[in-house]
Design a protein around this motif. Structure first.
Motif, PDB file in Angstrom:
ATOM      1  N   GLY A   2       0.811  -1.198   0.000  1.00 28.63           N
ATOM      2  CA  GLY A   2       0.000   0.000   0.000  1.00 28.63           C
ATOM      3  C   GLY A   2       0.851   1.256   0.000  1.00 28.63           C
ATOM      4  N   LYS A   3       0.163   2.369  -0.339  1.00 29.70           N
ATOM      5  CA  LYS A   3       0.889   3.638  -0.401  1.00 29.70           C
ATOM      6  C   LYS A   3       1.464   4.027   0.956  1.00 29.70           C
ATOM      7  N   GLY A   4       0.676   3.765   2.031  1.00 32.07           N
ATOM      8  CA  GLY A   4       1.166   4.096   3.366  1.00 32.07           C
ATOM      9  C   GLY A   4       2.382   3.283   3.751  1.00 32.07           C
ATOM     10  N   CYS A   5       2.351   1.980   3.428  1.00 31.71           N
ATOM     11  CA  CYS A   5       3.496   1.115   3.740  1.00 31.71           C
ATOM     12  C   CYS A   5       4.718   1.521   2.934  1.00 31.71           C
ATOM     13  N   LYS A  10       9.984   3.973   2.737  1.00 35.46           N
ATOM     14  CA  LYS A  10      10.879   4.970   2.149  1.00 35.46           C
ATOM     15  C   LYS A  10      11.596   5.773   3.229  1.00 35.46           C
ATOM     16  N   TYR A  11      10.837   6.254   4.188  1.00 35.99           N
ATOM     17  CA  TYR A  11      11.448   7.082   5.222  1.00 35.99           C
ATOM     18  C   TYR A  11      12.239   6.244   6.233  1.00 35.99           C
ATOM     19  N   PHE A  16      17.512   4.734   8.139  1.00 34.47           N
ATOM     20  CA  PHE A  16      18.467   3.631   8.237  1.00 34.47           C
ATOM     21  C   PHE A  16      19.811   4.038   7.627  1.00 34.47           C
ATOM     22  N   ASN A  17      19.761   4.643   6.448  1.00 34.47           N
ATOM     23  CA  ASN A  17      21.004   5.043   5.779  1.00 34.47           C
ATOM     24  C   ASN A  17      21.659   6.238   6.442  1.00 34.47           C
ATOM     25  N   LEU A  18      20.858   7.066   7.087  1.00 37.29           N
ATOM     26  CA  LEU A  18      21.437   8.177   7.843  1.00 37.29           C
ATOM     27  C   LEU A  18      22.286   7.646   8.992  1.00 37.29           C
ATOM     28  N   ILE A  19      21.799   6.589   9.647  1.00 43.11           N
ATOM     29  CA  ILE A  19      22.559   5.954  10.727  1.00 43.11           C
ATOM     30  C   ILE A  19      23.836   5.324  10.173  1.00 43.11           C
ATOM     31  N   ILE A  20      23.706   4.645   9.017  1.00 45.53           N
ATOM     32  CA  ILE A  20      24.879   4.039   8.378  1.00 45.53           C
ATOM     33  C   ILE A  20      25.898   5.097   7.993  1.00 45.53           C
ATOM     34  N   PHE A  21      25.421   6.265   7.550  1.00 50.17           N
ATOM     35  CA  PHE A  21      26.321   7.366   7.199  1.00 50.17           C
ATOM     36  C   PHE A  21      27.152   7.783   8.413  1.00 50.17           C
ATOM     37  N   LEU A  22      26.488   7.932   9.544  1.00 45.15           N
ATOM     38  CA  LEU A  22      27.190   8.308  10.777  1.00 45.15           C
ATOM     39  C   LEU A  22      28.147   7.208  11.220  1.00 45.15           C
ATOM     40  N   PHE A  23      27.711   5.958  11.045  1.00 51.54           N
ATOM     41  CA  PHE A  23      28.564   4.820  11.404  1.00 51.54           C
ATOM     42  C   PHE A  23      29.810   4.792  10.525  1.00 51.54           C
ATOM     43  N   GLY A  24      29.624   5.059   9.223  1.00 48.51           N
ATOM     44  CA  GLY A  24      30.772   5.109   8.315  1.00 48.51           C
ATOM     45  C   GLY A  24      31.738   6.224   8.677  1.00 48.51           C
ATOM     46  N   LEU A  74      19.366   9.057  -1.058  1.00 42.12           N
ATOM     47  CA  LEU A  74      18.891   9.742  -2.262  1.00 42.12           C
ATOM     48  C   LEU A  74      17.888   8.883  -3.014  1.00 42.12           C
ATOM     49  N   GLY A  75      18.221   7.592  -3.157  1.00 46.05           N
ATOM     50  CA  GLY A  75      17.322   6.688  -3.871  1.00 46.05           C
ATOM     51  C   GLY A  75      15.995   6.513  -3.162  1.00 46.05           C
ATOM     52  N   ALA A  76      16.031   6.486  -1.815  1.00 41.57           N
ATOM     53  CA  ALA A  76      14.802   6.273  -1.048  1.00 41.57           C
ATOM     54  C   ALA A  76      13.905   7.507  -1.064  1.00 41.57           C
ATOM     55  N   ILE A  77      14.473   8.663  -0.795  1.00 34.87           N
ATOM     56  CA  ILE A  77      13.648   9.864  -0.642  1.00 34.87           C
ATOM     57  C   ILE A  77      13.069  10.337  -1.976  1.00 34.87           C
TER      58      ILE A  77
END
Length: 255
Positions: A2-5, A10-11, A16-24, A74-77
């Motif tokens: 569904g659109k909500g899911c 997406k967010y 998740f990738n923001l956390i990975i960015f900080l971890f990197g 970038l791909g997700a947002i």
């Protein structure tokens, strides 16, 4: 989906990738610290090309993680399928490389131990007892892990100061504190009263191995945790990629 899911996925993938960015960024910073720091225990091995290569690898891994997480964000947002597909592929390759590295390290542990033995024995032979940063790091290891040499106390038999001295010298940081009489020094050389040095019999290799056995659950938990995080990122990215409408395939960020 569904659109909500899909929006939630997406967010969630973005966070998740923001956390990975900080971890990197943390990994890259740690690699730089090991490469530039002259106070930590890694100084003992700083003359080894292998250790320096490991520091450069940490820096590279951190930088690559930051780049990869940026592509994932970038791909997700913006729902860019090609970036999500690239992100999934890179995560898959990283996961395979980690498994291969773990298997290789397990089966080549004797080679690694032999290389470490050569490096540390060279440090022991050249130890002048002048309280340099390398010596402080070596003294810290022996004193806190209650060990002497890498394999054993005889590793110190090639030290030029001990060989050329008319006194019976031994490394103070090796001294068994249960045998200490009078003042205790944790660095440099001490004079032995008898030919039998009052030092720890166990080598630091055995102490390190014992520490690893004691903390193997923690090490494996961290390793498996990282693998599960990567697997989660792969699942989210492929699910989001599959549910982006085809007409949005060429979607690009708009001003």
């Amino acid at each position: 989906m569904g659109k909500g899911c899909m929006t939630a996925s997406k967010y969630f993938l973005f966070l998740f990738n923001l956390i990975i960015f900080l971890f990197g960024a943390a990994i890259m910073g740690f690699g730089l610290w090991l490469l530039l720091d002259n106070q930590s225990f890694i100084v003992v091995l700083n003359n080894s090309p292998g250790v320096k290569l490991a520091c450069y690898i940490l820096i590279g891994v951190g930088a690559f993680s930051m780049l990869l997480s940026f592509l994932g964000c970038l791909g997700a947002i913006y729902e860019i399928r090609c970036l999500l597909g690239l992100y999934f592929t890179c995560l898959l390759l990283i996961l395979i490389a980690q498994i291969a590295a773990g298997v290789l390290l397990y089966f080549q542990k004797d080679v690694v131990n032999e290389e470490l033995s050569k490096i540390i024995n060279k440090v022991l032979d050249d130890y002048p007892g002048k309280n340099s940063s390398t010596e402080q790091a070596l003294d810290f290891i022996q004193r806190n892990m209650e060990c002497c040499g890498w394999i054993g106390r005889m590793d110190w038999s090639g030290n030029m100061v001990i060989i050329n001295s008319s006194q019976l010298l031994f490394p103070c940081s090796c001294q068994n504190i249960s045998l200490v009489v009078g003042n205790f020094s944790g660095s440099g050389f001490c004079e032995a009263q008898t030919p039998d040095w009052p030092v720890y019999d166990v080598g630091c290799a055995a102490s390190v191995e014992r520490w690893l056995h004691t903390n193997i659950a923690v090490v494996l938990s961290i390793y498996l945790g990282v693998a599960l995080i990567e697997l989660l990122g792969m699942i989210l990215s492929i699910c989001l990629c599959r549910n982006i409408p085809m007409e949005l395939y060429t979607k690009v960020p708009k001003n």
